[in-house]
Design a protein around this motif. Structure first.
Motif, PDB file in Angstrom:
ATOM      1  N   HIS A 326       0.880  -1.204   0.099  1.00 41.45           N
ATOM      2  CA  HIS A 326       0.045  -0.004  -0.035  1.00 41.45           C
ATOM      3  C   HIS A 326       0.875   1.303   0.046  1.00 41.45           C
ATOM      4  O   HIS A 326       0.394   2.368  -0.677  1.00 41.45           O
ATOM      5  CB  HIS A 326      -0.805   0.068   1.286  1.00 41.45           C
ATOM      6  CG  HIS A 326      -1.379   1.393   1.636  1.00 41.45           C
ATOM      7  ND1 HIS A 326      -1.308   1.990   2.712  1.00 41.45           N
ATOM      8  CD2 HIS A 326      -2.382   2.357   1.075  1.00 41.45           C
ATOM      9  CE1 HIS A 326      -1.926   2.858   2.813  1.00 41.45           C
ATOM     10  NE2 HIS A 326      -2.252   3.299   1.710  1.00 41.45           N
ATOM     11  N   SER A 327       2.096   1.167   0.700  1.00 39.73           N
ATOM     12  CA  SER A 327       2.937   2.396   0.706  1.00 39.73           C
ATOM     13  C   SER A 327       3.447   2.665  -0.668  1.00 39.73           C
ATOM     14  O   SER A 327       4.135   3.959  -0.667  1.00 39.73           O
ATOM     15  CB  SER A 327       3.807   2.027   1.872  1.00 39.73           C
ATOM     16  OG  SER A 327       3.116   2.247   3.037  1.00 39.73           O
ATOM     17  N   GLY A 328       3.747   1.840  -1.679  1.00 37.27           N
ATOM     18  CA  GLY A 328       4.446   2.423  -2.866  1.00 37.27           C
ATOM     19  C   GLY A 328       5.925   2.563  -2.655  1.00 37.27           C
ATOM     20  O   GLY A 328       6.652   1.738  -1.659  1.00 37.27           O
ATOM     21  N   GLU A 329       6.240   3.413  -3.217  1.00 37.86           N
ATOM     22  CA  GLU A 329       8.057   3.780  -3.404  1.00 37.86           C
ATOM     23  C   GLU A 329       8.405   4.470  -2.039  1.00 37.86           C
ATOM     24  O   GLU A 329       7.740   5.402  -1.846  1.00 37.86           O
ATOM     25  CB  GLU A 329       8.386   4.273  -4.763  1.00 37.86           C
ATOM     26  CG  GLU A 329       8.103   3.298  -6.025  1.00 37.86           C
ATOM     27  CD  GLU A 329       9.000   2.166  -5.593  1.00 37.86           C
ATOM     28  OE1 GLU A 329      10.181   2.246  -5.812  1.00 37.86           O
ATOM     29  OE2 GLU A 329       8.625   1.030  -5.775  1.00 37.86           O
ATOM     30  N   ALA A 475      -6.277   9.676   9.710  1.00 37.80           N
ATOM     31  CA  ALA A 475      -4.830   9.741   9.330  1.00 37.80           C
ATOM     32  C   ALA A 475      -4.609   8.645   8.380  1.00 37.80           C
ATOM     33  O   ALA A 475      -3.738   8.640   7.477  1.00 37.80           O
ATOM     34  CB  ALA A 475      -4.212   9.556  10.508  1.00 37.80           C
ATOM     35  N   TYR A 476      -5.098   7.408   8.764  1.00 40.12           N
ATOM     36  CA  TYR A 476      -4.880   6.434   8.102  1.00 40.12           C
ATOM     37  C   TYR A 476      -5.620   6.345   6.592  1.00 40.12           C
ATOM     38  O   TYR A 476      -4.907   5.920   5.539  1.00 40.12           O
ATOM     39  CB  TYR A 476      -5.288   4.933   8.769  1.00 40.12           C
ATOM     40  CG  TYR A 476      -4.940   3.636   7.879  1.00 40.12           C
ATOM     41  CD1 TYR A 476      -3.629   3.361   7.649  1.00 40.12           C
ATOM     42  CD2 TYR A 476      -5.855   2.655   7.439  1.00 40.12           C
ATOM     43  CE1 TYR A 476      -3.403   1.937   7.149  1.00 40.12           C
ATOM     44  CE2 TYR A 476      -5.646   1.565   6.753  1.00 40.12           C
ATOM     45  CZ  TYR A 476      -4.415   1.409   6.554  1.00 40.12           C
ATOM     46  OH  TYR A 476      -3.919   0.190   5.930  1.00 40.12           O
ATOM     47  N   TYR A 477      -6.846   6.607   6.514  1.00 40.51           N
ATOM     48  CA  TYR A 477      -7.712   6.495   5.262  1.00 40.51           C
ATOM     49  C   TYR A 477      -7.220   7.559   4.450  1.00 40.51           C
ATOM     50  O   TYR A 477      -7.540   7.404   3.117  1.00 40.51           O
ATOM     51  CB  TYR A 477      -8.992   6.223   5.518  1.00 40.51           C
ATOM     52  CG  TYR A 477      -9.515   4.948   6.032  1.00 40.51           C
ATOM     53  CD1 TYR A 477      -9.279   3.782   5.256  1.00 40.51           C
ATOM     54  CD2 TYR A 477     -10.097   4.861   7.393  1.00 40.51           C
ATOM     55  CE1 TYR A 477      -9.616   2.707   5.853  1.00 40.51           C
ATOM     56  CE2 TYR A 477     -10.541   3.502   7.969  1.00 40.51           C
ATOM     57  CZ  TYR A 477     -10.397   2.580   7.136  1.00 40.51           C
ATOM     58  OH  TYR A 477     -10.429   1.180   7.623  1.00 40.51           O
ATOM     59  N   THR A 478      -6.826   8.827   4.961  1.00 39.70           N
ATOM     60  CA  THR A 478      -6.607   9.978   4.083  1.00 39.70           C
ATOM     61  C   THR A 478      -5.016  10.081   3.683  1.00 39.70           C
ATOM     62  O   THR A 478      -4.735  10.344   2.595  1.00 39.70           O
ATOM     63  CB  THR A 478      -7.162  11.025   4.718  1.00 39.70           C
ATOM     64  OG1 THR A 478      -6.388  11.677   6.019  1.00 39.70           O
ATOM     65  CG2 THR A 478      -8.409  11.161   4.666  1.00 39.70           C
ATOM     66  N   ASN A 479      -4.207   9.815   4.884  1.00 38.38           N
ATOM     67  CA  ASN A 479      -2.746   9.857   4.474  1.00 38.38           C
ATOM     68  C   ASN A 479      -1.983   8.500   4.494  1.00 38.38           C
ATOM     69  O   ASN A 479      -0.876   8.765   4.083  1.00 38.38           O
ATOM     70  CB  ASN A 479      -2.119  10.953   5.589  1.00 38.38           C
ATOM     71  CG  ASN A 479      -2.771  12.220   5.606  1.00 38.38           C
ATOM     72  OD1 ASN A 479      -3.246  12.970   4.495  1.00 38.38           O
ATOM     73  ND2 ASN A 479      -3.099  12.900   6.727  1.00 38.38           N
ATOM     74  N   GLY A 480      -2.378   7.561   5.213  1.00 36.02           N
ATOM     75  CA  GLY A 480      -1.684   6.347   5.279  1.00 36.02           C
ATOM     76  C   GLY A 480      -0.555   6.258   6.162  1.00 36.02           C
ATOM     77  O   GLY A 480       0.237   5.444   6.293  1.00 36.02           O
ATOM     78  N   GLY A 481      -0.623   7.571   7.192  1.00 35.64           N
ATOM     79  CA  GLY A 481       0.404   7.444   7.949  1.00 35.64           C
ATOM     80  C   GLY A 481       0.121   8.753   9.008  1.00 35.64           C
ATOM     81  O   GLY A 481      -1.048   9.349   8.957  1.00 35.64           O
ATOM     82  N   MET A 537       0.832   4.158  -4.243  1.00 33.47           N
ATOM     83  CA  MET A 537       1.006   2.824  -4.907  1.00 33.47           C
ATOM     84  C   MET A 537       1.117   2.917  -6.683  1.00 33.47           C
ATOM     85  O   MET A 537       1.939   2.271  -7.241  1.00 33.47           O
ATOM     86  CB  MET A 537      -0.093   2.014  -4.853  1.00 33.47           C
ATOM     87  CG  MET A 537      -0.023   1.315  -3.584  1.00 33.47           C
ATOM     88  SD  MET A 537      -1.704   0.123  -3.487  1.00 33.47           S
ATOM     89  CE  MET A 537      -0.902  -1.269  -4.189  1.00 33.47           C
ATOM     90  N   ARG A 538       0.762   4.214  -7.087  1.00 35.82           N
ATOM     91  CA  ARG A 538       0.695   4.343  -8.673  1.00 35.82           C
ATOM     92  C   ARG A 538       2.015   4.590  -9.031  1.00 35.82           C
ATOM     93  O   ARG A 538       2.507   3.987 -10.154  1.00 35.82           O
ATOM     94  CB  ARG A 538      -0.057   5.493  -8.821  1.00 35.82           C
ATOM     95  CG  ARG A 538      -0.314   5.950 -10.446  1.00 35.82           C
ATOM     96  CD  ARG A 538      -1.084   6.975 -10.505  1.00 35.82           C
ATOM     97  NE  ARG A 538      -1.391   7.351 -11.907  1.00 35.82           N
ATOM     98  CZ  ARG A 538      -1.928   8.521 -12.338  1.00 35.82           C
ATOM     99  NH1 ARG A 538      -2.092   9.381 -11.347  1.00 35.82           N
ATOM    100  NH2 ARG A 538      -1.956   8.900 -13.465  1.00 35.82           N
ATOM    101  N   THR A 539       2.904   5.056  -8.157  1.00 37.56           N
ATOM    102  CA  THR A 539       4.524   5.281  -8.676  1.00 37.56           C
ATOM    103  C   THR A 539       5.246   3.816  -8.694  1.00 37.56           C
ATOM    104  O   THR A 539       6.178   3.908  -9.641  1.00 37.56           O
ATOM    105  CB  THR A 539       5.153   6.129  -7.400  1.00 37.56           C
ATOM    106  OG1 THR A 539       5.067   5.199  -6.234  1.00 37.56           O
ATOM    107  CG2 THR A 539       4.656   7.466  -7.109  1.00 37.56           C
ATOM    108  N   THR A 540       4.662   2.898  -8.152  1.00 33.47           N
ATOM    109  CA  THR A 540       5.437   1.636  -8.295  1.00 33.47           C
ATOM    110  C   THR A 540       4.915   1.150  -9.805  1.00 33.47           C
ATOM    111  O   THR A 540       5.920   0.395 -10.379  1.00 33.47           O
ATOM    112  CB  THR A 540       5.002   0.630  -7.172  1.00 33.47           C
ATOM    113  OG1 THR A 540       5.194   1.098  -5.826  1.00 33.47           O
ATOM    114  CG2 THR A 540       6.160  -0.690  -7.196  1.00 33.47           C
ATOM    115  N   VAL A 541       3.803   1.254 -10.167  1.00 32.75           N
ATOM    116  CA  VAL A 541       3.366   0.868 -11.228  1.00 32.75           C
ATOM    117  C   VAL A 541       4.058   1.551 -12.420  1.00 32.75           C
ATOM    118  O   VAL A 541       4.332   0.916 -13.325  1.00 32.75           O
ATOM    119  CB  VAL A 541       1.727   1.122 -11.482  1.00 32.75           C
ATOM    120  CG1 VAL A 541       1.213   0.927 -12.885  1.00 32.75           C
ATOM    121  CG2 VAL A 541       0.963   0.120 -10.535  1.00 32.75           C
TER     122      VAL A 541
END
Length: 617
Positions: A326-329, A475-481, A537-541
């Motif tokens: 979920h966190s991507g790069e 915090a989790y659902y909007t920023n993931g952190g 996550m899109r950055t990993t794609v």
């Protein structure tokens, strides 16, 4: 002003009535019967819903995840979708915890709530109603949830429908081989192409594969690691889950009753490996994607893979599910003068264990005050380092031994209701309503954790309870952190054993011996760990599959205009491409809905076009 422009901040209703005169079952049944009649006759819903009401739907009315707010929009939504979806045969839950009851949610808010079951044209579903009374004494819906749980023509082989397992009962009999011989051919896809390619063998990929296979959709998981579970084993040495056991089960296979409350990373990695074997998931480890292109005319991918033995294989799945985390790069900032720093600098994602650096007496600066920053700082302190945490912005803190268990009261807890029912209830409220309720929970948790929070403030730590005070939920659902689930580091900060330095403007530059802050201060350092988070996550794609695929996908996470999560668990924007990720509970829960969407496409129940899923009318 739209809901998104208001940061999805809403006002909860205020209710007043004498609970002694209330029969929840009678009221809920009358309301549900009226709803069924209104849906069957395409009648107005004005007598059943408040003007400010909500309907959250997961794949039951629309082959998507939708949140609809206020009566006019709900009526339009139902008018357009009910003729095809055909919700009918509504039944109240008549046993267990979630049968009709009057529920006191807050001092100022009570509602009648109940789980209910229903049918659709293609499947069976479960929902939740929440009714409040208006000034005229009429009970109307404040919130309704509908979710598709199974497809009538494609029942999962569970319980009494389980496979017989004898050779004679297998297609082709002994001539096609015994179980082991069939598995060998199946896992290598000798006789067929996988319908779905799942990239990543963590909790997202494993749950999704188990769900798809149970629905009869062939799938293959590929992962570049050596073993299933390495995505957890290779993380820092002291890591344990920050969520309790009853919240973190995998689909179909809960943890044993003697499982630890918080799971050590290596133990969880071993569980993942066992899960893949027990659930007979098809997994290729040490496999890399070289390229992937999509043929819109054929609705098919061409994916070039390199396997563990160096061989190449081209697969042509109809779907790719991206489960790479979920966190991507990692977000790795660069600073002036960084090249002259004589010490060690690395991102938190590269942290293994402080003992690898012979850190006793060394000065360590951890940049960042989220979960990873705290865990890494504690790890260095426990190995004898002189640790300073550099905090730029405020952090929400909740303790694992108090607040976390308060979060799961009545649902995912020891001696709680069945996980499947708890999952339905936990996701039944729209996120904006969850956030509004979270502001009250956050105050309750803060009162229980007052000594810890006061100690942090006294130490100079900046606490941030988030927009509208919604705490960890927002915090989790909007920023993931932006939060820390405290497993011991807070007390080290309170006691001054881990020093704290606030610098709202951050780092100006590095020197040979440390770093200079933008406020003019400085910190000496031998090691600097950048616990600075992760990208979308899109950055990993984009990194793996290129711009052509990534440009058709939407950004992942945060809430859209309706109040649903962007691009994950639902159409991504690119046809045949899906994002899956999040904590263990979310992967268990939402893998069901993602699998149902894919099965719906493959069964011809819906069509796929330009990244959106549309019902066949």
């Amino acid at each position: 002003m739209t809901l998104a422009q208001k940061n999805h901040i809403i006002q909860l209703p205020v209710t007043t009535f004498d609970p002694r005169s209330i029969d929840p079952r009678e009221i809920a049944q009358a309301w549900l019967t009226s709803l069924e009649n209104a849906l069957a006759t395409n009648s107005s819903l004005s007598g059943l819903f408040h003007e400010e009401s909500w309907w959250r739907d997961m794949v039951a009315l629309d082959w998507n995840l939708r949140t609809i707010q206020n009566l006019p929009r709900i009526q339009d939504f139902i008018r357009l979708r009910q003729p095809h979806a055909q919700l009918s045969n509504f039944r109240l839950q008549h046993e267990g915890k979630f049968q009709p009851k009057l529920e006191k949610v807050l001092d100022s808010l009570s509602w009648i709530s109940s789980m209910f079951l229903f049918d659709t044209r293609v499947g069976r579903g479960a929902g939740v109603l929440r009714l409040t009374r208006n000034e005229d004494g009429a009970w109307k819906a404040y919130s309704v949830y509908t979710s598709l749980q199974e497809l009538k023509k494609f029942p999962e082989p569970l319980g009494g429908r389980r496979a017989e397992g004898t050779i004679e009962s297998m297609p082709g009999g002994l001539e096609r081989g015994n179980w082991a011989e069939r598995r060998e051919r199946q896992v290598n896809f000798v006789d067929e192409e996988p319908t779905t390619l799942i990239v990543g063998a963590g909790q997202a990929g494993l749950n999704t594969a188990a769900r798809l296979q149970s629905l009869g959709v062939s799938c293959l998981i590929v992962d570049r690691n050596e073993r299933v579970g390495d995505n957890w084993r290779k993380r820092y040495r002291t890591l344990v889950t920050h969520d309790p056991a009853e919240f973190t089960h995998m689909a179909y296979l809960p943890f044993p009753k003697n499982w630890p409350q918080f799971t050590p990373k290596d133990k969880l990695g071993d569980w993942f490996e066992a899960y893949a074997n027990i659930m007979e998931l098809n997994v290729w480890m040490k496999t890399n994607i070289k390229s992937a292109t999509y043929d819109d005319a054929k609705s098919e991918w061409a994916v070039n893979l390199t396997r563990h033995d160096g061989s190449n294989r081209t697969l042509r799945p109809r779907h790719i599910v991206w489960c790479t985390g979920h966190s991507g790069e990692p977000k790795i900032p660069r600073f002036d003068g960084q090249e002259q720093f004589k010490g060690t600098i690395y991102h938190g994602s590269q942290h293994g264990d402080a003992s690898q650096h012979n850190v006793k007496g060394k000065k360590v600066v951890v940049v960042g005050s989220g979960n990873s920053g705290h865990d890494i700082a504690q790890n260095f302190y426990e190995n004898g380092a002189d640790v300073t945490m550099l905090q730029r912005s405020g952090t929400y803190v909740i303790t694992a031994d108090k607040g976390v268990f308060m979060m799961h009261e009545g649902l995912h807890e020891d001696h709680g209701p069945p996980t499947e029912q708890a999952d339905i209830i936990s996701e039944s409220l729209p996120f904006p309503v969850q956030f509004a309720l979270a502001t009250h929970f956050t105050k309750r948790a803060a009162a229980a954790e007052k000594s810890t929070l006061d100690g942090l403030r006294k130490a100079g730590f900046e606490l941030d309870f988030g927009i509208d005070g919604a705490g960890i939920a927002r915090a989790y659902y909007t920023n993931g952190g932006g939060y820390y689930i405290d497993v011991g580091c807070s007390q080290l900060i309170i006691d001054g054993k881990i020093k704290l330095r606030r610098s709202p403007e951050g780092i100006a530059r590095f020197t040979r011996d440390g770093l200079v802050l933008k406020d003019g201060g400085s910190l000496d350092a031998d090691i600097v760990v950048l616990a600075t988070g992760y990208d979308n996550m899109r950055t990993t794609v984009r990194k793996v599959l290129g711009n052509k695929v990534a440009d058709r996908c939407g950004d992942v996470w945060n809430l859209d205009g309706e109040g649903e999560l962007n691009s994950i668990y639902r159409p991504s924007g690119h046809p045949g491409f899906w994002f899956m990720g999040g904590n263990l509970a979310l992967c268990r829960i939402y893998s069901k809905f993602l699998a149902l969407q894919i099965k719906g496409i493959e069964a011809g129940l819906v069509s796929q076009n330009d990244g959106s899923v549309r019902a066949r009318l």
